[in-house]
Scaffold this motif. Structure first.
Motif, PDB file in Angstrom:
ATOM      1  N   GLU A  14       0.829  -1.210   0.000  1.00  0.00           N
ATOM      2  CA  GLU A  14       0.000   0.000   0.000  1.00  0.00           C
ATOM      3  C   GLU A  14       0.867   1.266   0.000  1.00  0.00           C
ATOM      4  O   GLU A  14       0.559   2.235  -0.670  1.00  0.00           O
ATOM      5  N   THR A 112     -15.476  -4.511  -9.622  1.00  0.00           N
ATOM      6  CA  THR A 112     -16.803  -4.843 -10.130  1.00  0.00           C
ATOM      7  C   THR A 112     -17.149  -4.137 -11.436  1.00  0.00           C
ATOM      8  O   THR A 112     -17.936  -4.652 -12.229  1.00  0.00           O
ATOM      9  N   MET A 151     -20.465   3.196  -9.429  1.00  0.00           N
ATOM     10  CA  MET A 151     -19.778   2.748  -8.216  1.00  0.00           C
ATOM     11  C   MET A 151     -19.159   3.923  -7.475  1.00  0.00           C
ATOM     12  O   MET A 151     -19.263   4.036  -6.255  1.00  0.00           O
TER      13      MET A 151
ATOM     14  N   PRO B   7      -3.405  -2.689   6.277  1.00  0.00           N
ATOM     15  CA  PRO B   7      -3.823  -2.188   4.966  1.00  0.00           C
ATOM     16  C   PRO B   7      -5.247  -2.637   4.614  1.00  0.00           C
ATOM     17  O   PRO B   7      -5.813  -3.494   5.291  1.00  0.00           O
ATOM     18  N   TYR B   8      -5.786  -2.064   3.566  1.00  0.00           N
ATOM     19  CA  TYR B   8      -7.122  -2.468   3.098  1.00  0.00           C
ATOM     20  C   TYR B   8      -7.111  -3.936   2.671  1.00  0.00           C
ATOM     21  O   TYR B   8      -8.064  -4.650   2.882  1.00  0.00           O
ATOM     22  N   LYS B   9      -6.009  -4.321   2.044  1.00  0.00           N
ATOM     23  CA  LYS B   9      -5.949  -5.713   1.584  1.00  0.00           C
ATOM     24  C   LYS B   9      -4.632  -6.322   2.058  1.00  0.00           C
ATOM     25  O   LYS B   9      -3.575  -5.733   1.852  1.00  0.00           O
ATOM     26  N   TYR B  11      -2.152  -9.203   1.351  1.00  0.00           N
ATOM     27  CA  TYR B  11      -1.751 -10.265   0.434  1.00  0.00           C
ATOM     28  C   TYR B  11      -0.565 -11.006   1.040  1.00  0.00           C
ATOM     29  O   TYR B  11       0.358 -10.377   1.552  1.00  0.00           O
ATOM     30  N   GLU B  13       2.880 -13.077   0.471  1.00  0.00           N
ATOM     31  CA  GLU B  13       3.874 -13.260  -0.579  1.00  0.00           C
ATOM     32  C   GLU B  13       3.734 -14.688  -1.102  1.00  0.00           C
ATOM     33  O   GLU B  13       3.209 -15.561  -0.423  1.00  0.00           O
ATOM     34  N   PRO B  84      -2.346 -15.804  -3.868  1.00  0.00           N
ATOM     35  CA  PRO B  84      -3.239 -15.772  -2.721  1.00  0.00           C
ATOM     36  C   PRO B  84      -4.433 -14.859  -3.001  1.00  0.00           C
ATOM     37  O   PRO B  84      -4.292 -13.865  -3.713  1.00  0.00           O
ATOM     38  N   CYS B  92     -14.554   0.455   4.808  1.00  0.00           N
ATOM     39  CA  CYS B  92     -15.672   1.286   4.335  1.00  0.00           C
ATOM     40  C   CYS B  92     -16.994   0.798   4.907  1.00  0.00           C
ATOM     41  O   CYS B  92     -17.850   1.594   5.282  1.00  0.00           O
ATOM     42  N   VAL B 381     -20.599   0.132  -0.686  1.00  0.00           N
ATOM     43  CA  VAL B 381     -19.463   0.682   0.057  1.00  0.00           C
ATOM     44  C   VAL B 381     -18.148  -0.059  -0.168  1.00  0.00           C
ATOM     45  O   VAL B 381     -17.086   0.527  -0.089  1.00  0.00           O
ATOM     46  N   GLU B 382     -18.225  -1.347  -0.459  1.00  0.00           N
ATOM     47  CA  GLU B 382     -16.985  -2.114  -0.624  1.00  0.00           C
ATOM     48  C   GLU B 382     -16.615  -2.343  -2.091  1.00  0.00           C
ATOM     49  O   GLU B 382     -15.568  -2.906  -2.396  1.00  0.00           O
ATOM     50  N   GLY B 383     -17.515  -1.932  -2.995  1.00  0.00           N
ATOM     51  CA  GLY B 383     -17.170  -1.989  -4.410  1.00  0.00           C
ATOM     52  C   GLY B 383     -17.434  -3.315  -5.087  1.00  0.00           C
ATOM     53  O   GLY B 383     -17.667  -3.363  -6.282  1.00  0.00           O
ATOM     54  N   ILE B 384     -17.410  -4.390  -4.337  1.00  0.00           N
ATOM     55  CA  ILE B 384     -17.557  -5.719  -4.942  1.00  0.00           C
ATOM     56  C   ILE B 384     -19.026  -6.118  -5.008  1.00  0.00           C
ATOM     57  O   ILE B 384     -19.741  -6.023  -4.020  1.00  0.00           O
TER      58      ILE B 384
END
Lengths: 456, 456
Positions: A14, A112, A151, B7-9, B11, B13, B84, B92, B381-384
């Motif tokens: 990030e 999305t 979105m 972080p938001y996501k 991942y 390694e 991953p 959000c 709110v989360e986009g997905i």
């Protein structure tokens, strides 16, 4: 660095994500020509543009000098929801092709909206919100841009009015429902809500609409409603600026592993994806710091760079929007039905056009059936079902990799995989059934359309 | 560790990805009951199972003792193409809800099959290839499993025959075309290619098919064709083993930041997602090393855990497959049309069933309209755009977060977001239009179906 083992997917942390967009115009010797007022044929002033677009976006549109522009924190937070996008090493494709080339793609489809369009949608919606506006209007054809904008507006609690070309509205109910899920109002165009829509319906009863008409309706609503502005998903300088995030991330990811691409490939409709992907690399080339080969790929049914003319033309078929100097097939040119809806535009971004005119890149056009054959080959080994638009770049990336197989060169190829094809299965079905058509416009057709270019 | 900014996501390694699957059965005091031969009602032997399934998968199916099983390199390479999967902090959503709870979700939808099904598809296809088989057969309803298997078989150059319930085949042409893109043959079931298909068509002219019949057709073809075996996407022990990769990755990502979830939530149809997500956490609970609250979420229209019976039952409506001891509504139970096709199964994984019977988890059922309201709230709110199946978990995660808002508790909630809803827009459309139905089976209906359970 170069000896580090390269993973299948390179993700930035990030804190490695770009904090500024890069404005390639700052490094261009020949700047893109200004937009012209369709009435006076004089360069559009900031004030004139401000009636249609948000103030901050007007400033970005006109700024040919500032190389780096801060990405506001709110936009960076939104980016963090779906970015960084992965830079993928196409190990499986390389193996299948038996090529010594190293192939990378920057994959923008993991959100999305299904494409890179979201990168500019959130920026444009953010500045509208910041200006205290109530909402924005836009048009959409295939639906990617409308989805992305829906979105972004939903996230910022901004009203979003989408004018969707009637035939798409009816043929793509799924896209429409995604936009409705995000709270957008989606109106088939031509509608009975606008003067231009009423006129179109009266003059052409039963018309299924066109992108040009949808643009005109969206602009009419934006300029007549208090607190609304119009937004556009490609072509404009500001859009390329926002899309530079694609190239900046790709470059940062490659730099981490000491990789320098030889060839950079992008599909080109209005130019937003290619322009964004190539921008930081093009900047190095313009400044003489590095050299890269850039390839724009367009459909042979809508070949603005390879068979169009570099001239001032209207951005819309309704001829109410400003004129832009660009490679164009003429605003009267009606691209044959081609399933890559996102590439069916008569013109090309002024920035991309100028760079092409100045010899910094080359362009190729490809046939639709070849594109889908490449798409299918890619899907089977790389797992991702690509959008028809993106598959244009895949086709040429494969061609270049096969050239390397012949010559034994170990070139590094980078291409932009702009999105996924989940809403394009009718096109895949036509391909599977052998009923897909490849339309090649005749020289006469193109000449006839170009003869009608405005005299500027 | 816990002070690191999250972080938001998150991942992992590539070198942090699991190299072994975890077999939760090894830590269960009460093992799941064995499958029974439908003819003899005796436990199925490895030899009997080997006529239907690949040898290696039979061994995994029967192994209740080995806690960790190596993931073969070839499967790990395939995993690297789309894994991953991100562990997302729902910043959000938390903000929108105003909850002190911390919400995480493991998102399995970023691959073309659109769900977690690919994790087991590649494993099953790999062992089939390794055994030198020509191909595999399966059934599919909504299409996620068929798509995943097509992708895996295409990658390994294995033939793939999918029997798709006829009504889905006709209503979901897009799903069908995705499978065709990956080279699978997709046959509407009942077909005229099998004995059972011919009989069904003769007995019930114009039938639109059922999952039970499609299973029977796929099994008939697998057992009658030289070099073919049958594969199944859920319920089985082997599938839960492969899906443990979800939970192992999620736990590794949380561990990196010193986070310990309080509540773990998954939607439950056949149990493959929930079983996979919870497995390493459940292992700790079974071994007494940690405590977690587990919640299985099922649709109120098909409430096997909350209103079914823990008993031996047939896995298919055709009653040709082995019997499993599981929570079931009876193999005669016909779930009302519910758009979450992946959750319309009369039974539940024997592993999940045993753990539920032993009090290690709880279960709730939720109404379809509430599920779609949660899905829409999440998407905005989360986009997905979530799959209907996954949205069952979202609904309960939101409920739990709102409880925290009332009590002020800062619980950490982890849920599984199994996939995306791009192919479920008819359901979203029904929701938007207010025409979505919520069917609640009566006690009489369920009792009537349970009365027909086999006497074992």
């Amino acid at each position: 660095m170069a000896s580090k083992e390269i993973p299948y997917k390179i993700y930035l942390e990030e804190n490695e994500m770009p904090t500024q967009w890069y404005n390639v115009r700052a490094d261009m010797k020949n700047k893109p020509a200004p937009l012209l007022n369709p009435g006076t044929l004089q360069p559009m002033t900031a004030q004139e543009l401000g009636g249609v677009f948000c103030d901050e976006l007007v400033a970005q549109e006109l700024d040919n000098d500032t190389a780096y522009i801060d990405i506001p924190d709110e936009i960076r937070d939104f980016y963090k929801m779906y970015r960084p996008s992965p830079l993928v090493r196409a190990y499986c494709l390389e193996k299948k092709l038996g090529t010594p080339a190293k192939i990378y793609y920057k994959f923008e489809g993991n959100n999305t909206s299904g494409s890179h369009k979201l990168n500019s949608a959130i920026a444009q919606a953010y500045y509208a919100k910041k200006q205290g506006l109530k909402g924005v209007t836009t048009e959409t054809g295939a639906g990617q841009w409308g989805t992305a904008l829906s979105m972004a507006c939903s996230y910022l609690d901004l009203d979003c009015k989408v004018y969707m070309v009637k035939c798409s509205y009816e043929q793509k109910p799924f896209r429409r429902e995604v936009m409705r899920t995000y709270g957008a109002s989606v109106t088939p165009s031509p509608s009975m809500e606008t003067n231009i829509g009423k006129k179109m319906n009266a003059d052409h009863p039963g018309t299924t609409g066109s992108l040009g008409c949808a643009i005109s309706e969206a602009v009419e609503v934006a300029t007549s409603l208090e607190g609304y502005r119009y937004v556009l998903g490609s072509v404009l300088n500001q859009v390329l600026l926002h899309q530079s995030v694609i190239g900046l991330e790709a470059k940062a990811a490659l730099d981490k592993y000491g990789i320098k691409p030889d060839i950079i490939i992008g599909c080109a409709g209005g130019g937003s994806n290619l322009g964004g992907l190539m921008s930081p690399f093009m900047g190095e080339k313009l400044r003489g710091e590095a050299d890269y080969e850039f390839i724009a790929v367009e459909p042979s049914s809508c070949p603005s760079l390879t068979r169009g003319k570099f001239a001032y033309d209207f951005c819309d078929t309704g001829m109410v929007c400003p004129l832009a100097k660009m490679y164009t097939l003429g605003s009267n040119y009606i691209p044959a039905p081609n399933h890559a809806g996102g590439l069916r535009y008569h013109g090309m971004s002024p920035v991309v056009s100028q760079l092409y005119a100045d010899g910094y890149m080359r362009a190729v056009s490809v046939k639709q059936t070849d594109v889908f054959a490449a798409a299918e080959q890619f899907a089977r080994v790389e797992g991702i079902l690509p959008a028809p638009e993106s598959s244009h770049a895949i086709k040429v990336a494969i061609d270049e990799a096969l050239k390397c197989k012949e010559t034994g060169e170990e070139k590094t190829i980078l291409f932009g995989l702009t999105g996924t094809g989940y809403f394009d299965m009718y096109a895949y079905e036509a391909f599977h059934n052998g009923t897909m058509e490849c339309y090649l416009p005749t020289d006469e057709e193109i000449a006839e359309s170009l003869a009608k270019l405005p005299q500027v």
